[in-house]
Design a protein around this motif. Structure first.
Motif, mmCIF file in Angstrom:
data_model
loop_
_atom_site.group_PDB
_atom_site.id
_atom_site.type_symbol
_atom_site.label_atom_id
_atom_site.label_comp_id
_atom_site.label_asym_id
_atom_site.label_seq_id
_atom_site.Cartn_x
_atom_site.Cartn_y
_atom_site.Cartn_z
ATOM 1 N N TYR A 83 0.837 -1.208 0.000
ATOM 2 C CA TYR A 83 0.000 0.000 0.000
ATOM 3 C C TYR A 83 0.870 1.255 0.000
ATOM 4 O O TYR A 83 0.573 2.231 -0.708
ATOM 5 N N ASN A 87 0.903 3.903 -3.201
ATOM 6 C CA ASN A 87 0.163 5.149 -3.002
ATOM 7 C C ASN A 87 0.976 6.324 -2.464
ATOM 8 O O ASN A 87 0.565 7.464 -2.652
ATOM 9 N N SER A 90 6.013 7.557 -4.624
ATOM 10 C CA SER A 90 6.195 7.717 -6.062
ATOM 11 C C SER A 90 7.663 7.908 -6.434
ATOM 12 O O SER A 90 8.155 7.302 -7.386
ATOM 13 N N ARG A 169 -1.433 -1.333 -7.936
ATOM 14 C CA ARG A 169 -0.969 -0.353 -8.918
ATOM 15 C C ARG A 169 -1.947 -0.216 -10.082
ATOM 16 O O ARG A 169 -1.871 0.743 -10.849
ATOM 17 N N ASP A 173 -7.367 5.807 -8.476
ATOM 18 C CA ASP A 173 -7.681 6.542 -7.248
ATOM 19 C C ASP A 173 -8.940 7.397 -7.377
ATOM 20 O O ASP A 173 -9.352 8.046 -6.413
ATOM 21 N N TYR A 194 -11.589 1.046 -1.433
ATOM 22 C CA TYR A 194 -10.257 0.601 -1.859
ATOM 23 C C TYR A 194 -9.999 -0.860 -1.492
ATOM 24 O O TYR A 194 -9.540 -1.644 -2.325
#
Length: 280
Positions: A83, A87, A90, A169, A173, A194
């Motif tokens: 996770y 999220n 990056s 991935r 979102d 989610y």
């Protein structure tokens, strides 16, 4: 004619893999089945001995307990790592992915010996705790189920992270943002929007870790010190120490059947095909 040609090309492509599977997997497995009912004498005597043995029952119980706890530990830690990478990391994603994949480049034997160095009576963990004044005598961190579980979770963790990460991935979102825009709290959006989308990756990781843990040998043998006798180590003792090839083969068949039953039971609750072929 076109369909016949396509079918011919299909079989031409899969024949090498199918031949390798038959020669190096199916044929040896059939050999194990044969030995289990022919040595030392023909019949199902080895299976009767296996069922009547309390040591075998205890070994199977330990095996399933260690595999289950390892799976739960990998699920919790793996979900958090996956996770985070999917999220929040990056810029650090390549580095974190490299750290997840790094254990695959190191032998399981070396990683298990590393835990012996860390968890031993004079290991790094005990020495550090003693120097800091937290303990007076070394803690027993290995040659027991605790040491096996710690090392097993470490070894199996990448197998849980990668399926969950691949699934996460591919999740957009926008759904979570829409839920937040409609007034849902951050926890409610995660739990209701989610989390359900990550279940295919979760189930893939759980099945992979549990099945691999059932037959794991090196780590339990080293960290258990003969006190945590999982079924794979028990099979080794029967064949190498007692030359009981028939009983060892019967135990191998039983482990194979147990693994197949786990998959069949899982298939009744989830769509294994959709899990294994999920590309999100």
């Amino acid at each position: 004619m076109t369909q016949i040609t396509d079918n011919f090309r299909y079989w031409i492509l899969i024949m090498p893999a199918l031949a390798i599977m038959i020669i190096f997997y199916i044929y040896p497995v059939l050999g194990i089945w044969q030995i289990s009912v022919t040595e030392p004498e023909a019949g199902f005597g080895n299976y009767v001995r296996m069922v009547d043995s309390s040591a075998v029952r205890t070994s199977f119980l330990i095996t399933f307990r260690v595999a289950a706890i390892t799976t739960v530990g990998c699920l919790i830690l793996g979900y958090i790592v996956a996770y985070t990478i999917a999220n929040f990391a990056s810029r650090l994603t390549p580095l974190m992915l490299a750290l997840v994949l790094l254990p695959f480049w190191v032998s399981v034997l070396i990683r298990s010996f590393s835990w012996i160095v860390l968890l031993g009576r004079s290991g790094l963990v005990n020495d550090t705790l003693r120097d800091m004044g937290f303990i007076d005598a070394p803690l027993r961190l290995m040659h027991n189920e605790l040491g096996v579980l710690i090392a097993m979770i470490h070894v199996m963790l990448p197998f849980a992270i990668l399926p969950m990460l691949a699934n996460m991935r591919g999740i957009s979102d926008t759904y979570v943002k829409a839920a937040r825009g409609l007034g849902a709290s951050e926890w409610t959006a995660f739990r209701s929007v989610y989390l359900p989308q990550t279940l295919p990756g979760v189930m893939s990781g759980v099945l992979l870790v549990f099945v691999l843990a059932l037959g794991f040998y090196i780590t339990p043998a080293l960290l258990g010190g003969g006190r945590v006798l999982m079924i794979s180590e028990y099979i080794t003792y029967q064949i190498q120490e007692f030359l009981a090839w028939g009983l060892g083969s019967a135990l191998s068949v039983a482990l194979l059947i147990a693994t197949a039953l786990v998959l069949l039971i899982a298939a009744r609750f989830v769509n294994l095909r959709s899990i294994l072929l999920d590309r999100k």
